[in-house]
Design a protein around this motif. Structure first.
Motif, short mmCIF file in Angstrom:
data_model
loop_
_atom_site.label_atom_id
_atom_site.label_comp_id
_atom_site.label_asym_id
_atom_site.label_seq_id
_atom_site.Cartn_x
_atom_site.Cartn_y
_atom_site.Cartn_z
N GLY A 70 -45.09 -50.97 -3.46
CA GLY A 70 -44.76 -50.01 -2.42
C GLY A 70 -43.27 -49.83 -2.24
N PRO A 71 -42.91 -48.88 -1.41
CA PRO A 71 -41.49 -48.58 -1.21
C PRO A 71 -40.81 -49.63 -0.33
N ALA A 72 -39.49 -49.68 -0.43
CA ALA A 72 -38.70 -50.58 0.41
C ALA A 72 -37.30 -50.00 0.57
N GLU A 73 -36.62 -50.44 1.59
CA GLU A 73 -35.21 -50.08 1.81
C GLU A 73 -34.38 -51.20 1.20
N TRP A 74 -33.92 -51.02 -0.03
CA TRP A 74 -33.30 -52.08 -0.80
C TRP A 74 -31.86 -52.39 -0.40
N ASP A 75 -31.22 -51.52 0.35
CA ASP A 75 -29.81 -51.74 0.67
C ASP A 75 -29.58 -52.15 2.12
#
Length: 107
Positions: free
Chosen positions: A79-84
């Motif tokens: 799934g998606p994630a906010e990597w920063d």
């Protein structure tokens, strides 16, 4: 993709790289066009025939893998994630420091 691009900008060097693998059947030029439109500078890698998807046992996208310097999978996220985000950057910085502690040098 933009958050992965920013993570690469923040932490990328010889000890950390973000590698994006696309399954777009339109090929690298279509992916590069999309990356350019959204301002992503990551290199384009394509799994057009699904070999990597099958080898990794993926059932959905996006999927993210953390691979150690020895080539072994350390973690995966479906799934998606906010990597920063600060929390994610801190997580990756901790992993990099751990690798330094184990080897005496940054890989």
């Amino acid at each position: 993709m933009p958050t992965l691009d920013r993570l690469q900008e923040r932490l990328g060097d010889e000890g950390f790289d973000v590698v994006a693998l696309s399954v777009d059947r339109a090929g690298a030029s279509a992916v590069r066009k999309f990356f350019d439109q959204i301002g992503v500078k990551l290199p384009v890698f394509i799994d057009q025939d699904g070999t990597a998807i099958r080898a990794l046992g993926l059932f959905g996208l996006p999927a993210t893998f953390l691979i150690g310097p020895d080539g072994n999978e350390l973690a995966r996220l479906a799934g998606p994630a906010e990597w920063d985000t600060p929390e994610m950057v801190s997580l990756f910085e901790g992993i990099i420091v751990r690798e330094l502690d184990q080897t005496g040098e940054r890989r």
